[in-house]
Scaffold this motif. Sequence first.
Motif, short mmCIF file in Angstrom:
data_model
loop_
_atom_site.label_atom_id
_atom_site.label_comp_id
_atom_site.label_asym_id
_atom_site.label_seq_id
_atom_site.Cartn_x
_atom_site.Cartn_y
_atom_site.Cartn_z
N PRO A 219 0.86 -1.21 0.08
CA PRO A 219 -0.12 0.18 -0.13
C PRO A 219 0.85 1.43 0.06
O PRO A 219 2.12 1.17 0.43
CB PRO A 219 -0.78 -0.23 1.43
CG PRO A 219 -0.12 -1.06 1.99
CD PRO A 219 0.78 -1.91 1.24
N PRO A 220 0.38 2.62 -0.39
CA PRO A 220 1.19 3.64 -0.66
C PRO A 220 1.33 4.25 0.81
O PRO A 220 0.69 3.62 1.75
CB PRO A 220 0.08 4.63 -1.34
CG PRO A 220 -1.23 3.95 -1.22
CD PRO A 220 -0.91 2.42 -1.08
N PRO A 221 2.17 5.30 1.15
CA PRO A 221 2.32 5.94 2.48
C PRO A 221 1.14 6.30 3.41
O PRO A 221 1.25 6.03 4.53
CB PRO A 221 3.42 6.93 2.15
CG PRO A 221 4.00 6.52 0.94
CD PRO A 221 2.99 5.84 -0.07
N ASP A 222 0.12 6.83 2.47
CA ASP A 222 -1.16 7.17 3.09
C ASP A 222 -2.22 6.64 2.62
O ASP A 222 -3.22 7.01 1.76
CB ASP A 222 -1.36 8.81 3.06
CG ASP A 222 -0.13 9.61 3.77
OD1 ASP A 222 0.17 9.46 4.82
OD2 ASP A 222 0.26 10.61 2.92
N PRO A 223 -2.28 5.20 3.05
CA PRO A 223 -3.17 4.20 2.34
C PRO A 223 -4.78 4.41 2.81
O PRO A 223 -5.04 4.86 3.75
CB PRO A 223 -2.90 2.88 2.82
CG PRO A 223 -2.26 3.21 4.27
CD PRO A 223 -1.42 4.55 4.20
N THR A 224 -5.38 4.33 1.69
CA THR A 224 -7.12 4.34 1.93
C THR A 224 -7.49 2.89 2.66
O THR A 224 -6.93 1.85 2.69
CB THR A 224 -7.82 4.74 0.72
OG1 THR A 224 -7.65 3.53 -0.18
CG2 THR A 224 -7.25 5.88 0.21
N ASP A 225 -8.70 2.78 3.06
CA ASP A 225 -9.19 1.39 3.24
C ASP A 225 -9.34 0.46 2.21
O ASP A 225 -8.80 -0.76 2.23
CB ASP A 225 -10.64 1.65 3.87
CG ASP A 225 -10.60 2.30 5.37
OD1 ASP A 225 -9.67 2.39 5.82
OD2 ASP A 225 -11.77 2.55 5.77
N ALA A 226 -9.37 1.04 1.23
CA ALA A 226 -9.37 0.02 -0.27
C ALA A 226 -8.09 -0.52 -0.28
O ALA A 226 -7.77 -1.58 -0.93
CB ALA A 226 -9.79 0.90 -1.21
N ASP A 227 -7.10 0.32 -0.25
CA ASP A 227 -5.53 0.07 -0.47
C ASP A 227 -5.11 -0.96 0.56
O ASP A 227 -4.28 -1.69 0.19
CB ASP A 227 -4.74 1.29 -0.37
CG ASP A 227 -4.83 2.39 -1.09
OD1 ASP A 227 -5.11 2.00 -2.29
OD2 ASP A 227 -4.55 3.39 -0.83
N LEU A 228 -5.73 -1.06 1.79
CA LEU A 228 -5.39 -1.94 2.63
C LEU A 228 -5.88 -3.43 2.77
O LEU A 228 -5.76 -4.25 3.41
CB LEU A 228 -5.48 -1.42 4.06
CG LEU A 228 -4.60 -0.37 4.20
CD1 LEU A 228 -5.06 0.37 5.65
CD2 LEU A 228 -3.18 -0.62 4.38
N ALA A 229 -7.10 -3.38 1.93
CA ALA A 229 -8.32 -4.56 1.95
C ALA A 229 -7.65 -5.72 1.10
O ALA A 229 -7.60 -5.47 -0.15
CB ALA A 229 -9.46 -4.20 1.53
N TRP A 230 -7.32 -6.95 1.60
CA TRP A 230 -7.11 -8.05 0.83
C TRP A 230 -8.09 -9.13 1.14
O TRP A 230 -8.50 -9.33 2.33
CB TRP A 230 -5.63 -8.53 1.24
CG TRP A 230 -4.46 -7.70 0.72
CD1 TRP A 230 -4.32 -6.22 0.87
CD2 TRP A 230 -3.61 -8.14 -0.31
NE1 TRP A 230 -3.29 -5.95 0.27
CE2 TRP A 230 -2.95 -7.16 -0.54
CE3 TRP A 230 -3.50 -9.26 -0.90
CZ2 TRP A 230 -1.93 -6.94 -1.47
CZ3 TRP A 230 -2.30 -9.30 -1.94
CH2 TRP A 230 -1.53 -8.06 -2.06
N PHE A 231 -8.33 -9.95 0.18
CA PHE A 231 -9.18 -11.21 0.49
C PHE A 231 -8.32 -12.17 1.36
O PHE A 231 -7.03 -12.16 0.76
CB PHE A 231 -9.63 -11.78 -0.73
CG PHE A 231 -10.39 -13.40 -0.56
CD1 PHE A 231 -11.63 -13.37 0.10
CD2 PHE A 231 -9.47 -14.46 -0.89
CE1 PHE A 231 -12.00 -14.77 0.19
CE2 PHE A 231 -10.04 -15.61 -0.65
CZ PHE A 231 -11.26 -15.85 -0.26
#
Length: 261
Positions: A219-231
């Motif tokens: 994820p980027p330095p300032d991640p969104t919830d979508a950036d952090l979400a993995w199945f």
Amino acid sequence: MFEEHEESPIERASDPVAAATEKAEGFRIHAQFAAVFEGTRKFDSCLEMDLRPNTARDIQQRMARLEKSKSPETPLLLDPAAPDAADLLNLWRTRDLSTNDYHIYPRPGEVMIVRWLEGGQVETFYQRLQAHFDAAIAGYREDQRHAHQWKQDPKTLAYLDALDKIDVRMDQRYLREPIRKFKAYVLSTQTADELNINYLADYIMGVAVSQIVGDISAPPPDPTDADLAWFFKLFCLRGIREDVEQMCFFTYLQKSDDLDF
């Protein structure tokens, strides 16, 4: 424990015993998650980028077949699945891999992780599994008593009493005795549609996310919830080989926004 605007399990549940049992099940699931992945913080486990693509896919396919073959009422595997289960538990030997470590095959937006445990490592796993659960339920009981016991209403007291009576023995819950006594093979799974990858990497494993998913998928330095979400799907295979307990954990991770539903 809860935000003020949220209902507590006591307020949501019509059956305090069922509510307490459901809460305990959540703690069991988290205890398993922590015990499987804490090796890099607790037991000098290494992250090894040595899982070959063909080996990763072979394990993935075999785990899927085993999942389909097991009885719908129990995680016990049926007899025809035994050879595949035995091969998977012993695969670290035949593919020249190590136990205790996390063997990783990353691709853009996708990761497979395999970890084998054997003998004393299995014993340590069960000890940690129990310790995680016991600590979680004890802390929750105390929080709930401080927050709600003063109300003295029957529903609250019934819920607190149900919490006090919860006594989950993880070795029994994970069918350790049948595995040892009958040389049975057991497969259980755990799934999350959106796992916070930072929680897995930073909090549980104590490593950088890029060490698990690779620089491209981190994820980027300032991640969104979508950036952090993995199945997330975890397969937990247990069994006995030559009177030695063995476990194989296979984890499949895929970036949630890459899923095709």
